[in-house]
Design an enzyme around this catalytic site. Structure first.
Site, PDB file in Angstrom:
ATOM      1  N   SER A 107       0.068  -1.070  -0.386  1.00 55.16           N
ATOM      2  CA  SER A 107      -0.490  -0.252   0.014  1.00 55.16           C
ATOM      3  C   SER A 107       0.780   1.490   0.010  1.00 55.16           C
ATOM      4  CB  SER A 107      -0.926   0.040   1.274  1.00 55.16           C
ATOM      5  OG  SER A 107      -1.665  -0.993   1.276  1.00 55.16           O
TER       6      SER A 107
ATOM      7  N   LYS B  44      -6.688   2.425  -2.621  1.00 59.92           N
ATOM      8  CA  LYS B  44      -6.676   1.023  -1.559  1.00 59.92           C
ATOM      9  C   LYS B  44      -6.604   1.959  -0.702  1.00 59.92           C
ATOM     10  CE  LYS B  44      -4.799  -1.650   1.709  1.00 59.92           C
ATOM     11  NZ  LYS B  44      -5.799  -2.371   2.149  1.00 59.92           N
TER      12      LYS B  44
ATOM     13  N   LYS C 192      -0.655   4.661   8.501  1.00 67.10           N
ATOM     14  CA  LYS C 192       0.190   5.772   6.603  1.00 67.10           C
ATOM     15  C   LYS C 192      -0.822   5.716   6.035  1.00 67.10           C
ATOM     16  CE  LYS C 192       0.967   1.814   4.642  1.00 67.10           C
ATOM     17  NZ  LYS C 192       1.446   0.847   3.407  1.00 67.10           N
TER      18      LYS C 192
HETATM   19  P1  NAD Z   1       4.942  -6.259   7.979  1.00 68.09           P
HETATM   20  O1  NAD Z   1       5.724  -5.408   8.489  1.00 68.09           O
HETATM   21  O2  NAD Z   1       4.228  -7.778   8.536  1.00 68.09           O
HETATM   22  O3  NAD Z   1       5.846  -6.957   6.575  1.00 68.09           O
HETATM   23  C1  NAD Z   1       7.160  -6.078   5.977  1.00 68.09           C
HETATM   24  C2  NAD Z   1       7.930  -7.382   5.462  1.00 68.09           C
HETATM   25  O4  NAD Z   1       8.761  -6.755   4.896  1.00 68.09           O
HETATM   26  C3  NAD Z   1       8.880  -7.642   6.675  1.00 68.09           C
HETATM   27  O5  NAD Z   1       8.707  -8.575   7.203  1.00 68.09           O
HETATM   28  C4  NAD Z   1       9.553  -7.225   6.676  1.00 68.09           C
HETATM   29  O6  NAD Z   1      11.101  -7.782   7.165  1.00 68.09           O
HETATM   30  C5  NAD Z   1      10.713  -6.769   4.964  1.00 68.09           C
HETATM   31  N1  NAD Z   1      11.405  -5.921   4.710  1.00 68.09           N
HETATM   32  C6  NAD Z   1      11.520  -3.913   4.938  1.00 68.09           C
HETATM   33  N2  NAD Z   1      11.724  -3.644   4.147  1.00 68.09           N
HETATM   34  C7  NAD Z   1      12.232  -4.298   3.630  1.00 68.09           C
HETATM   35  C8  NAD Z   1      13.961  -4.636   2.329  1.00 68.09           C
HETATM   36  N3  NAD Z   1      14.111  -3.124   2.434  1.00 68.09           N
HETATM   37  N4  NAD Z   1      13.803  -5.859   1.981  1.00 68.09           N
HETATM   38  C9  NAD Z   1      13.159  -7.094   1.588  1.00 68.09           C
HETATM   39  N5  NAD Z   1      12.127  -6.769   3.034  1.00 68.09           N
HETATM   40  C10 NAD Z   1      12.038  -5.553   4.065  1.00 68.09           C
HETATM   41  O7  NAD Z   1       3.657  -5.878   6.900  1.00 68.09           O
HETATM   42  P2  NAD Z   1       2.652  -6.577   5.865  1.00 68.09           P
HETATM   43  O8  NAD Z   1       0.986  -6.265   7.001  1.00 68.09           O
HETATM   44  O9  NAD Z   1       2.807  -7.596   5.872  1.00 68.09           O
HETATM   45  O10 NAD Z   1       2.634  -5.254   5.293  1.00 68.09           O
HETATM   46  C11 NAD Z   1       3.323  -5.051   4.102  1.00 68.09           C
HETATM   47  C12 NAD Z   1       2.074  -4.213   2.920  1.00 68.09           C
HETATM   48  O11 NAD Z   1       0.722  -4.749   3.008  1.00 68.09           O
HETATM   49  C13 NAD Z   1       2.329  -2.542   3.319  1.00 68.09           C
HETATM   50  O12 NAD Z   1       2.873  -2.402   2.291  1.00 68.09           O
HETATM   51  C14 NAD Z   1       0.557  -2.817   4.028  1.00 68.09           C
HETATM   52  O13 NAD Z   1      -0.172  -1.114   4.024  1.00 68.09           O
HETATM   53  C15 NAD Z   1       0.238  -3.727   3.226  1.00 68.09           C
HETATM   54  N6  NAD Z   1      -1.335  -4.408   3.601  1.00 68.09           N
HETATM   55  C16 NAD Z   1      -0.995  -4.965   5.011  1.00 68.09           C
HETATM   56  C17 NAD Z   1      -2.233  -5.838   5.169  1.00 68.09           C
HETATM   57  C18 NAD Z   1      -3.467  -6.711   6.824  1.00 68.09           C
HETATM   58  O14 NAD Z   1      -3.416  -7.059   6.587  1.00 68.09           O
HETATM   59  N7  NAD Z   1      -1.196  -6.686   6.821  1.00 68.09           N
HETATM   60  C19 NAD Z   1      -3.462  -5.427   4.317  1.00 68.09           C
HETATM   61  C20 NAD Z   1      -3.733  -4.990   2.916  1.00 68.09           C
HETATM   62  C21 NAD Z   1      -2.029  -4.512   2.587  1.00 68.09           C
END
Ligand code: NAD
Length: 304
Positions: free
Chosen positions: A103, A178, A247
């Site tokens: 997102s 989104k 965010k």
């Molecule tokens: P999360 O924090 O669980 O996962 C993010 C991952 O990215 C982590 O494992 C972290 O180690 C990794 N990361 C960070 N920087 C990095 C880099 N430079 N290189 C490689 N890996 C890196 O977050 P999430 O909940 O999985 O969300 C991910 C995205 O999806 C976000 O943008 C969020 O807004 C969106 N999203 C989340 C949900 C939800 O229900 N959790 C639903 C829809 C959308």
């Protein structure tokens, strides 16, 4: 993969967190060869256990692929993972496709699309809705912005992760939609939390309130899927952090400002969620907004 003719070869997947891991696992289960990278050793171990190929960096993951998927916390991290040193785009041949499923902020995405285009790499922004549960079941809603031909190219890959794919228009439009979705969702959640607090104060069992809402016009995603499982149960374990929701609301409020649309509700929501996130800390789940709203709702005793 159901159609071998649609096989794009190995796919790189950057970001194997709460969402990325189950999404990448769906790709593996669908028969794709998936090369994953993440900063977290724990995430990489879980990805290996799911049958993925663990890579040391985003650039290594992208080697030999023509499709790179990013599922990272925000757009600036996506940009860095693609174009920073060790970035995935540096390993991509012209004609390759990046699909940003994070997102991210739409204006940044427009800029990123231009930068990638200068390297002859396409970008489709394809953020998702549905949370961890629907990531696990492969039934996410996916909103895809970008060149229609590239969205079609991405479709076999996206179909392994989502059950609905809606083309939203130009690059960045998926990310715009989104952020707006999450604004509407968060507004519904806050209204539901306030309704619970008021009902309780009146002496109504909150479970009864939820039952009424869910057969009435007040029904929304939060009343159906969040109030009982995560809030009334006090588990607060939806898998979507408050920091990420804050965010998204900032993104929606910024977008309204950038476009000259006076959206007071979006501004107020961004402020409320930023305060909640700062107060409850990094580890808080977004459903803990109930705790924040409850804390704020207690009026100080009237003096004298
Ligand atoms: P999360 O924090 O669980 O996962 C993010 C991952 O990215 C982590 O494992 C972290 O180690 C990794 N990361 C960070 N920087 C990095 C880099 N430079 N290189 C490689 N890996 C890196 O977050 P999430 O909940 O999985 O969300 C991910 C995205 O999806 C976000 O943008 C969020 O807004 C969106 N999203 C989340 C949900 C939800 O229900 N959790 C639903 C829809 C959308």
């Amino acid at each position: 993969m159901t159609d071998p003719a649609a096989d794009p070869g190995p796919i790189a997947f950057i970001g194997l967190g709460m969402m990325g891991l189950p999404m990448a696992s769906r790709l593996v289960a669908a028969g794709f060869s998936v090369r994953g990278s993440d900063l977290s050793e724990q995430a990489l171990a879980a990805f290996a256990a799911a049958g993925g190929i663990v890579c040391a960096s985003a650039r290594t993951a992208a080697q030999g692929t023509t499709i790179v998927i990013t599922m990272l916390p925000n757009g600036s991290i996506v940009r860095d993972a693609l174009l920073g040193s060790g970035g995935a785009a540096l390993a991509l041949a012209p004609g390759s496709l990046v699909i940003d499923m994070s997102s991210s902020a739409p204006m940044e995405t427009r800029q990123l699309a231009e930068e990638l285009s200068a390297r002859e790499v396409f970008l489709v922004d394809a953020p998702v809705s549905g949370g961890v549960k629907r990531a696990v079941s492969g039934t996410l809603a996916i909103m895809a912005g970008g060149d229609p031909a590239q969205i079609e190219r991405a479709r076999p890959v996206l179909s392994a992760m989502g059950s609905t794919i809606i083309a939203t228009g130009a690059p960045g439009s998926g990310h715009a939609v989104k952020a707006l979705n999450n604004y509407v969702s968060a507004a519904g959640l806050v209204a539901a939390c306030e309704a619970v607090l008021i009902a309780e104060k009146f002496g109504v069992d909150p479970n009864v309130l939820v039952d009424v809402l869910n057969v009435s016009t007040g029904k929304n995603n939060s009343t159906e899927l969040k109030l009982k499982p995560f809030i009334l149960s006090r588990t607060f374990a939806s898998g979507f952090s408050m920091a990420l929701m804050a965010k998204d609301l900032r993104t929606a409020a910024d977008l309204s400002e950038q476009l000259g649309v006076d959206a007071e509700g979006a501004r107020d929501a961004a402020t409320l969620w930023a305060e909640a996130s700062a107060t409850l800390g990094k580890a808080a789940d977004h459903t803990e907004i109930h705790r924040f709203v409850a804390g704020r709702s207690v009026k100080p005793e009237q003096g004298g």
